[in-house]
Design a protein around this motif. Structure first.
Motif, PDB file in Angstrom:
ATOM      1  N   UNK B  43       0.837  -1.192   0.000  1.00  0.00           N
ATOM      2  CA  UNK B  43       0.000   0.000   0.000  1.00  0.00           C
ATOM      3  C   UNK B  43       0.878   1.251   0.000  1.00  0.00           C
ATOM      4  N   UNK B  44       2.056   1.176   0.624  1.00  0.00           N
ATOM      5  CA  UNK B  44       2.980   2.306   0.573  1.00  0.00           C
ATOM      6  C   UNK B  44       3.533   2.473  -0.840  1.00  0.00           C
ATOM      7  N   UNK B  45       3.802   1.342  -1.502  1.00  0.00           N
ATOM      8  CA  UNK B  45       4.236   1.412  -2.897  1.00  0.00           C
ATOM      9  C   UNK B  45       3.172   2.059  -3.762  1.00  0.00           C
ATOM     10  N   UNK B  46       1.912   1.729  -3.492  1.00  0.00           N
ATOM     11  CA  UNK B  46       0.810   2.279  -4.287  1.00  0.00           C
ATOM     12  C   UNK B  46       0.717   3.791  -4.117  1.00  0.00           C
ATOM     13  N   UNK B  47       0.790   4.256  -2.867  1.00  0.00           N
ATOM     14  CA  UNK B  47       0.630   5.701  -2.652  1.00  0.00           C
ATOM     15  C   UNK B  47       1.853   6.459  -3.161  1.00  0.00           C
ATOM     16  N   UNK B  48       3.051   5.903  -2.952  1.00  0.00           N
ATOM     17  CA  UNK B  48       4.261   6.588  -3.407  1.00  0.00           C
ATOM     18  C   UNK B  48       4.297   6.632  -4.935  1.00  0.00           C
ATOM     19  N   UNK B  49       3.918   5.510  -5.558  1.00  0.00           N
ATOM     20  CA  UNK B  49       3.912   5.464  -7.015  1.00  0.00           C
ATOM     21  C   UNK B  49       2.941   6.463  -7.601  1.00  0.00           C
ATOM     22  N   UNK B  50       1.730   6.474  -7.047  1.00  0.00           N
ATOM     23  CA  UNK B  50       0.728   7.415  -7.544  1.00  0.00           C
ATOM     24  C   UNK B  50       1.217   8.844  -7.353  1.00  0.00           C
ATOM     25  N   UNK B  51       1.729   9.128  -6.150  1.00  0.00           N
ATOM     26  CA  UNK B  51       2.150  10.494  -5.815  1.00  0.00           C
ATOM     27  C   UNK B  51       3.254  10.986  -6.734  1.00  0.00           C
ATOM     28  N   UNK B  60       6.957   6.440 -15.051  1.00  0.00           N
ATOM     29  CA  UNK B  60       8.134   5.614 -14.747  1.00  0.00           C
ATOM     30  C   UNK B  60       8.790   6.047 -13.447  1.00  0.00           C
ATOM     31  N   UNK B  61       8.733   7.370 -13.169  1.00  0.00           N
ATOM     32  CA  UNK B  61       9.221   7.824 -11.866  1.00  0.00           C
ATOM     33  C   UNK B  61       8.326   7.274 -10.769  1.00  0.00           C
ATOM     34  N   UNK B  62       7.034   7.102 -11.108  1.00  0.00           N
ATOM     35  CA  UNK B  62       6.105   6.486 -10.156  1.00  0.00           C
ATOM     36  C   UNK B  62       6.527   5.063  -9.841  1.00  0.00           C
ATOM     37  N   UNK B  63       6.884   4.314 -10.880  1.00  0.00           N
ATOM     38  CA  UNK B  63       7.341   2.930 -10.676  1.00  0.00           C
ATOM     39  C   UNK B  63       8.558   2.916  -9.754  1.00  0.00           C
ATOM     40  N   UNK B  64       9.499   3.824 -10.031  1.00  0.00           N
ATOM     41  CA  UNK B  64      10.717   3.904  -9.218  1.00  0.00           C
ATOM     42  C   UNK B  64      10.362   4.224  -7.759  1.00  0.00           C
ATOM     43  N   UNK B  65       9.464   5.205  -7.582  1.00  0.00           N
ATOM     44  CA  UNK B  65       9.096   5.621  -6.226  1.00  0.00           C
ATOM     45  C   UNK B  65       8.432   4.472  -5.472  1.00  0.00           C
ATOM     46  N   UNK B  66       7.620   3.682  -6.165  1.00  0.00           N
ATOM     47  CA  UNK B  66       6.935   2.591  -5.470  1.00  0.00           C
ATOM     48  C   UNK B  66       7.943   1.545  -4.996  1.00  0.00           C
ATOM     49  N   UNK B  67       8.974   1.298  -5.827  1.00  0.00           N
ATOM     50  CA  UNK B  67      10.010   0.347  -5.415  1.00  0.00           C
ATOM     51  C   UNK B  67      10.764   0.868  -4.197  1.00  0.00           C
TER      52      UNK B  67
END
Lengths: 357, 291
Positions: B43-51, B60-67
């Protein structure tokens, strides 16, 4: 930094750990408030102190603490025995559904008996829902952590179906709610703000505290948790302990569910608890897996709910902060608990000790 | 044929977050660490990715942030369980509770905002083939390389691995971080592709289903693939049945994946020989080097 096992568990640390954890949580909360641009001291005052300064909010605190204490006391017994019931939220819901069936099907029935039947059905509902993971663990070795949690989602969907479908109040303007409970379908109030369930929650926790520390059953549970092998040699059946712990914690969660719908909520609706079943996991650990300790832990977690509402109204900080503070608190407790069985030694002092020996 | 292909694509899409998270958790558990915080990391990956995607406009920065978010959460778990030797079950629960709360707070301003969707490459979402490649990669790595052998040794007998001179704690930290990265990515997949928006608790128990999948698959990558696609089928089936309007209440259909998880656990855990053969023997036990 290295950890070294203490010769024996530190009793002082076991008592001090929750306080250290609380202090660290308050510091972290202050940092979060500051990062959000709020005055941290003012926010901390509104969150942790102000709710304790008025009679009505202290009553609120006791009312919110009662489901947490009921569920937390049951879970602390469970976790002692290494039985990981994390589905108390679902057992609460199951209890609420069964208890709520009485006013839904017999809306005109008014007698003290109604309340008794509702409470009994609430306990039964929680026990039934908890018996499933216990049976699946005993019979098929299915992991009770996963099964009890999955059942939370299932029963919440069932409640959702009931209040939107067959159990919806026909005069309710299509809102997903059952009829509003009245008269003997509601708990009597002891003062203007405190209902009978609060008193019962405190009594239950004290009784369980006695059972855990002074009876054979309590000893059986503790031994099973510490070593199933030792428990087997003593003639204690692990399966019986698993079932007992699940039924006990499930029944208490169901009781909390029955109390919630017959007091604060006053009807069935899709959501009847702000996650008391999950917060009670934190309560159990904070209370040292001791039902009496759970009373204090339950009051503190109740304060976290009320404080969250207070900062939302007074300072426009979203009340989601409550769950963050609760989660951080659990992390700090678990981290501090390390110091009960281990102590931190620096490499220098180890070298000195080695030289001395 | 056309319909079958569409159906298969939808099932793959629904299965991919489960597959990613379960593969990560499998590697973590193979090293002997039980991280029950998959839901929280996801769920943290989801919110960070979206944000990240919402603020930069770059998915793609979203993908990186979720990781990164998943790894940060798993590092917290690793510090508590591996360095401070805290109880793994309790810490995993704490990670989930914290993740659900923190993501709700962080995502407060994202609710109702339009998401940035990850572009498809040749009709498929790039993370679907990636997840399939990861099945092969983790299988090869765990069972065909020396590093994989060391991981399995650490998970089966940490005392022996330590005696042979391997750094048990370091290996476990790496495996926990890998699990966090994969769970975070699984969450990012939800908020960047599956339903490109942020909704509180949007993982809806998928992290827990992924945990059950690891047991169901008895810690083997190919079986995780099969299990994830089976669960993808079940969840799509409930959608299809809802659309058919058979008069079955939607809530009952929505509860199918959860009931399916319980059923799968019962079937596989009842088979004692199978589970005993593959369960990492040191799973869930803290390691204290005695010298």
């Amino acid at each position: 930094m290295r950890l070294e096992k203490r010769p024996e568990r530190s009793a002082a640390m076991a008592l001090a750990s929750p306080f250290i954890a609380l202090a660290l949580t308050i510091v972290t909360a202050a940092i979060i408030f500051a990062l959000r641009g709020n005055n941290p001291l003012a926010a901390l005052y509104v969150y942790f102190i102000e709710p304790l300064t008025a009679l009505w909010s202290v009553e609120q605190l006791l009312v919110k603490a009662s489901p947490l204490i009921l569920i937390g006391a049951g879970l602390s017994v469970c976790y002692r025995a290494n039985v990981w019931n994390i589905g108390a939220e679902g057992q609460l819901t199951a209890g609420a559904i069964l208890a709520g069936a009485v006013p839904v099907f017999f809306p005109a029935w008014q007698s003290p008996l109604v309340l008794l039947v509702m409470v009994a059905l609430g306990v039964l509902g929680g026990m039934m829902w908890a018996a499933i993971p216990a049976f699946l663990r005993n019979r098929f070795s299915a992991n009770e952590i996963l099964t009890s949690l999955m059942l939370v989602y299932v029963v919440q969907l069932l409640l959702d179906y009931l209040v939107r479908g067959p159990w919806r109040d026909p005069q309710g303007f299509n809102f997903p709610k059952s009829v509003t409970f009245e008269g003997w379908q509601l708990l009597p109030y002891l003062t203007s703000g405190i209902h009978l369930g609060v008193l019962i929650a405190f009594i239950v926790a004290l009784v369980l505290g006695y059972v855990v520390s002074r009876t054979l059953k309590g000893y059986e549970i503790t031994v099973t948790g510490l070593s199933t092998r030792a428990a087997r040699f003593s003639g204690f059946s692990e399966k019986r302990t698993v079932m007992f712990c699940m039924l006990l914690s499930g029944g208490l969660a169901g009781l909390a569910g029955a109390f919630e719908i017959s007091s604060v909520v006053g009807q069935l609706q899709p959501q009847i608890s702000p996650g008391y079943g999950f917060a009670a996991i934190i309560v159990a650990f904070l209370g040292r897996l001791n039902p009496v300790g759970v009373i204090f832990a339950g009051l503190l977690l109740a304060l976290s709910y009320i404080g969250g509402e207070a900062v939302q109204t007074a300072l426009q900080i979203p009340d989601k902060i409550t769950r963050v503070i609760q989660g951080i608190l659990l992390f700090y407790i678990l981290a501090c608990d390390t110091l009960i069985t281990y102590r931190i030694v620096s490499p220098a002092s180890r070298a000195a000790a080695a030289a001395g020996a | 044929m056309e319909l079958l292909l569409t159906l298969l694509t939808i099932i793959m899409t629904a299965a991919t977050p489960l597959l990613l998270a379960a593969l990560g958790e499998m590697v973590t558990e193979r090293s002997g660490v039980l991280n029950l915080g998959v839901e929280g990391m996801m769920v943290m990956g989801a919110v960070a990715g979206f944000g990240a995607a919402f603020m930069t406009g770059n998915p793609w920065l979203g993908v990186l942030a979720s990781i990164v978010a998943g790894m940060a959460m798993s590092l917290l778990f690793g510090f508590l369980t591996l360095t401070l030797l805290a109880n793994q079950v309790a810490t995993g629960l704490a990670l989930t509770l914290l993740g659900l709360g923190l993501s709700a707070l962080m995502g407060e301003s994202f609710v109702g905002q339009p998401g940035v969707k990850l572009p498809s490459l040749a009709g498929v979402d790039p993370l679907v083939p990636f997840s399939l490649a990861m099945v092969a990669a983790t299988g090869w790595f765990l069972f065909r390389t020396k590093m994989g052998l060391i991981i399995r040794a650490v998970g089966n007998s940490h005392a022996s691995a330590h005696a042979l001179g391997y750094n048990v704690i370091a290996v476990r930290y790496l495996c926990v971080l890998f699990g966090g990265a994969m769970s975070g990515l699984a969450g990012g997949y939800l908020s960047l592709f599956y339903t490109p928006q942020w909704v509180e608790n949007m993982t809806a128990g998928r992290g827990w289903i992924a945990l059950a999948l690891v047991v169901f698959a008895s810690w083997l990558p190919l079986r995780i693939l099969a299990g994830a696609y089976l669960f993808g089928t079940i969840s799509i089936l409930s959608f299809v049945l809802q659309a058919q309007g058979l008069g079955i209440p939607s809530q009952f259909l929505s509860s199918l994946p959860y009931l399916g998880t319980i059923l799968a656990l019962v079937v596989i855990s009842g088979n004692k020989a199978l589970t005993r053969r593959n369960t990492p023997a040191s799973l869930g036990q803290p390691f204290v080097p005695d010298r």
